[in-house]
Write a protein that holds these residues in place. Sequence first.
Motif, PDB file in Angstrom:
ATOM      1  N   MET A  46      12.061  -8.216  -6.432  1.00 28.02           N
ATOM      2  CA  MET A  46      11.595  -7.338  -5.356  1.00 28.02           C
ATOM      3  C   MET A  46      11.614  -8.080  -4.025  1.00 28.02           C
ATOM      4  SD  MET A  46       8.038  -5.149  -5.291  1.00 28.02           S
ATOM      5  CE  MET A  46       8.499  -4.145  -6.709  1.00 28.02           C
ATOM      6  N   ARG A  47      12.147  -7.439  -2.984  1.00 24.64           N
ATOM      7  CA  ARG A  47      12.207  -8.059  -1.658  1.00 24.64           C
ATOM      8  C   ARG A  47      10.874  -7.847  -0.941  1.00 24.64           C
ATOM      9  NH1 ARG A  47      17.036  -5.685  -2.504  1.00 24.64           N
ATOM     10  NH2 ARG A  47      16.564  -3.831  -1.237  1.00 24.64           N
ATOM     11  N   VAL A  48      10.294  -8.966  -0.473  1.00 24.94           N
ATOM     12  CA  VAL A  48       8.973  -8.941   0.142  1.00 24.94           C
ATOM     13  C   VAL A  48       9.068  -9.474   1.569  1.00 24.94           C
ATOM     14  CG1 VAL A  48       6.578  -9.705  -0.020  1.00 24.94           C
ATOM     15  CG2 VAL A  48       7.908  -9.309  -2.112  1.00 24.94           C
ATOM     16  N   LEU A  49       8.822  -8.610   2.531  1.00 25.40           N
ATOM     17  CA  LEU A  49       8.832  -9.007   3.934  1.00 25.40           C
ATOM     18  C   LEU A  49       7.623  -9.897   4.207  1.00 25.40           C
ATOM     19  CD1 LEU A  49      10.425  -8.414   6.567  1.00 25.40           C
ATOM     20  CD2 LEU A  49       8.878  -6.488   6.950  1.00 25.40           C
ATOM     21  N   LEU A  50       7.880 -11.067   4.800  1.00 24.32           N
ATOM     22  CA  LEU A  50       6.814 -12.057   4.975  1.00 24.32           C
ATOM     23  C   LEU A  50       6.642 -12.384   6.456  1.00 24.32           C
ATOM     24  CD1 LEU A  50       4.911 -13.741   3.162  1.00 24.32           C
ATOM     25  CD2 LEU A  50       6.610 -15.559   3.198  1.00 24.32           C
ATOM     26  N   PHE A  51       5.493 -11.979   6.998  1.00 29.02           N
ATOM     27  CA  PHE A  51       5.135 -12.304   8.381  1.00 29.02           C
ATOM     28  C   PHE A  51       3.768 -12.980   8.363  1.00 29.02           C
ATOM     29  CE2 PHE A  51       8.094  -8.792   9.712  1.00 29.02           C
ATOM     30  CZ  PHE A  51       8.951  -9.600  10.463  1.00 29.02           C
ATOM     31  N   GLU A  66      17.690  -2.982   7.591  1.00 33.59           N
ATOM     32  CA  GLU A  66      18.846  -3.437   6.841  1.00 33.59           C
ATOM     33  C   GLU A  66      18.465  -3.987   5.464  1.00 33.59           C
ATOM     34  OE1 GLU A  66      21.741  -6.936   8.038  1.00 33.59           O
ATOM     35  OE2 GLU A  66      22.054  -5.186   9.307  1.00 33.59           O
ATOM     36  N   VAL A  67      17.380  -4.723   5.398  1.00 34.48           N
ATOM     37  CA  VAL A  67      17.026  -5.413   4.153  1.00 34.48           C
ATOM     38  C   VAL A  67      16.226  -4.525   3.199  1.00 34.48           C
ATOM     39  CG1 VAL A  67      14.805  -6.455   4.779  1.00 34.48           C
ATOM     40  CG2 VAL A  67      16.421  -7.747   3.369  1.00 34.48           C
ATOM     41  N   LYS A  68      15.660  -3.425   3.719  1.00 36.35           N
ATOM     42  CA  LYS A  68      14.947  -2.443   2.882  1.00 36.35           C
ATOM     43  C   LYS A  68      13.929  -3.103   1.937  1.00 36.35           C
ATOM     44  CE  LYS A  68      18.984   0.645   2.749  1.00 36.35           C
ATOM     45  NZ  LYS A  68      19.910  -0.292   3.450  1.00 36.35           N
ATOM     46  N   PRO A  69      12.937  -3.809   2.472  1.00 34.48           N
ATOM     47  CA  PRO A  69      11.955  -4.469   1.606  1.00 34.48           C
ATOM     48  C   PRO A  69      11.076  -3.450   0.875  1.00 34.48           C
ATOM     49  CG  PRO A  69      11.256  -4.571   3.895  1.00 34.48           C
ATOM     50  CD  PRO A  69      12.632  -3.988   3.905  1.00 34.48           C
ATOM     51  N   SER A  70      10.644  -3.826  -0.305  1.00 36.07           N
ATOM     52  CA  SER A  70       9.759  -2.960  -1.087  1.00 36.07           C
ATOM     53  C   SER A  70       8.290  -3.293  -0.852  1.00 36.07           C
ATOM     54  CB  SER A  70      10.062  -3.102  -2.586  1.00 36.07           C
ATOM     55  OG  SER A  70      11.383  -2.695  -2.868  1.00 36.07           O
ATOM     56  N   ALA A  71       8.038  -4.498  -0.317  1.00 37.01           N
ATOM     57  CA  ALA A  71       6.663  -4.936  -0.099  1.00 37.01           C
ATOM     58  C   ALA A  71       6.583  -5.736   1.191  1.00 37.01           C
ATOM     59  CB  ALA A  71       6.175  -5.772  -1.277  1.00 37.01           C
ATOM     60  N   MET A  72       5.360  -5.884   1.677  1.00 35.01           N
ATOM     61  CA  MET A  72       5.153  -6.637   2.918  1.00 35.01           C
ATOM     62  C   MET A  72       3.829  -7.385   2.846  1.00 35.01           C
ATOM     63  SD  MET A  72       5.116  -5.294   6.893  1.00 35.01           S
ATOM     64  CE  MET A  72       3.656  -4.243   6.737  1.00 35.01           C
ATOM     65  N   SER A 125       9.699   2.554   5.999  1.00 36.52           N
ATOM     66  CA  SER A 125       9.539   3.622   5.003  1.00 36.52           C
ATOM     67  C   SER A 125       9.775   3.161   3.565  1.00 36.52           C
ATOM     68  CB  SER A 125      10.477   4.783   5.332  1.00 36.52           C
ATOM     69  OG  SER A 125      11.836   4.356   5.295  1.00 36.52           O
ATOM     70  N   ASN A 126      10.563   2.087   3.361  1.00 46.81           N
ATOM     71  CA  ASN A 126      10.841   1.605   1.999  1.00 46.81           C
ATOM     72  C   ASN A 126       9.686   0.801   1.404  1.00 46.81           C
ATOM     73  OD1 ASN A 126      13.577   2.500   1.326  1.00 46.81           O
ATOM     74  ND2 ASN A 126      14.178   1.285   3.096  1.00 46.81           N
ATOM     75  N   ILE A 127       8.756   0.417   2.247  1.00 45.17           N
ATOM     76  CA  ILE A 127       7.694  -0.479   1.787  1.00 45.17           C
ATOM     77  C   ILE A 127       6.622   0.302   1.036  1.00 45.17           C
ATOM     78  CG2 ILE A 127       5.885  -2.079   2.510  1.00 45.17           C
ATOM     79  CD1 ILE A 127       7.670  -2.888   4.841  1.00 45.17           C
ATOM     80  N   LYS A 128       6.483  -0.021  -0.236  1.00 48.71           N
ATOM     81  CA  LYS A 128       5.510   0.655  -1.110  1.00 48.71           C
ATOM     82  C   LYS A 128       4.229  -0.164  -1.289  1.00 48.71           C
ATOM     83  CE  LYS A 128       8.481   3.973  -1.926  1.00 48.71           C
ATOM     84  NZ  LYS A 128       9.593   3.457  -1.104  1.00 48.71           N
ATOM     85  N   PHE A 129       4.341  -1.472  -1.126  1.00 49.18           N
ATOM     86  CA  PHE A 129       3.185  -2.354  -1.316  1.00 49.18           C
ATOM     87  C   PHE A 129       2.932  -3.112  -0.009  1.00 49.18           C
ATOM     88  CE2 PHE A 129       5.516  -1.919  -5.300  1.00 49.18           C
ATOM     89  CZ  PHE A 129       4.520  -1.496  -6.174  1.00 49.18           C
ATOM     90  N   ARG A 130       1.741  -2.949   0.535  1.00 46.68           N
ATOM     91  CA  ARG A 130       1.415  -3.578   1.821  1.00 46.68           C
ATOM     92  C   ARG A 130       0.152  -4.430   1.661  1.00 46.68           C
ATOM     93  NH1 ARG A 130       3.475   0.568   6.454  1.00 46.68           N
ATOM     94  NH2 ARG A 130       5.025   1.665   5.176  1.00 46.68           N
TER      95      ARG A 130
END
Length: 522
Positions: free
Chosen positions: A60-65, A104-110, A128-133
């Motif tokens: 799963m792709r997880v956006l990390l900030f 572009e990367v369409k992460p599923s989580a952040m 909109s693709n992020i299901k887990f925040r």
Amino acid sequence: MNIASLIVAQAQARPNKPAVVQAVRVGPRYEYPHYTFAQFETRSNQIADRLSRAGITPGMRVLLFVKPRLDFSVITFALFKLGAVPVLIDPGMGKKNLLQAIREVKPSAMIAESIVHWMALFERDTFSNIKFRFKVHSLLSGIEGESREFTQYPAEDNEVAAILFTSGGTGTPKGVITTHGILQNQTRMLQEMFKLNESHVDLPGFPLFALFTLAMGMTSVVPDMDPTKPAQCDPAKIVRTILEQQVTFAAGSPAIWERVAQYCVAQKIQLPSLKTIAMFGAPVRGDLHELFKFVLPFGNTYTPYGATECLPVASIDGQTVLQSSIEKTKLGYGTCVGPAVLGNKIQIAPIADIPKGFPLNVGEILVQGPTVTPGYFERADDTARAKISHADGLIHRMGDVGWIDELGQLWFCGRLAHIVSTGNNTFYPIPVEAIFNQHPSVKRSALIKLERHGEIVAGLALELKANASIDKTALTLLAQAHTHTKEITNFFIHPGFPVDVRHNIKIDRKALSQWAQGRSAL
């Protein structure tokens, strides 16, 4: 093997050694809270377990900030353990590029700071693709009392470990796919290149570098600075932390170390514990190596060459530069970045359709080796342009130009996109700029492309030192003194060069060309 296995091994080998330390200013002094390797291992297990129970799964792709502090590396390694793929995007690349990268990367989580979650409310389509925040403080709240064990995902070397976005300093930001095997190879090659071991203490001016040094068993000290604005760092804070924590290794943009060197020289401060400074992101001028001869009585500077897509490629130390290559650089031969790092093969490919106007065999730099990344995420055309399939392994086109000398050393001459090709000649940025950078009034210069009367001509933009001045006569004399610059007659004084967002030092020559196009030259 999962890259997180290296942290597990360090926790077993040296559980009580400080792993990550943060410089925190408390009134007039600094405090240094830290995690030991055992605590780091436990905390990353707890975070991985909490994320797993919340629904985060391998792949799963997880956006990390996450701000660079004690838990940045812990969270990143927790994602590695989970088999999830952290997506790291430089927040300083500008809102438009940032939002495009996320789409572009369409992460599923952040996992992000509160301000990013707030921004997401106003950019619903992008997120909109992020299901887990997860807000950082919520993710970490009360985690100390949870399970200390986690079964690590058994990643193969070729499985995706992370997606690291380029800064977009020379084009559109692209998501570079890196694997668990590549991260291990990078760790090993950097360790061998700089002769690092668990006895060293690291100060990473570029936060991601800490992932490598922690995997080596080094202590990593998070400096008191904004890593998105390295050119604005307070050198006094960095110097104080180096002295108080006895830092032995430091890395980051030359923009940081230029400020540190100037501060130390002005204050007559030396850094005896610091053995190695690795400066990367742009060519380093010889006068910066010269300043550090005083600042580092027992150390040396290094300028590793590489890119997000392939790192490290080559490396050279400051003492060697000053002894053997600086004079050629001043004459316009380019910047020597040293021989290939063991394991890499560097080739120079001819550049088609441009006239030859330089005495050396300059061409595009190609690299084959164990850290060449497989491609860009969801960018098949860009991947096809940048990668060459070969029986011995993938070859990466660096997008840079240079040449190789008789000793096998690579000389960097600039970006392929920044070459100015006229009807009669070809001008390479670094060889041209080196001639004018030597003038005492010039802070830096930039080769630019101009259109004059329907023809392409080479021009030069200059940023001057504070309170300095220069006239066209002086610039013309410099240009006429060298064969490869004598055709340059259009000079422009710019108040302050635009630079890249990541290292604050790569010059945006395209923006300068656009700025100069409608202006009169000196």
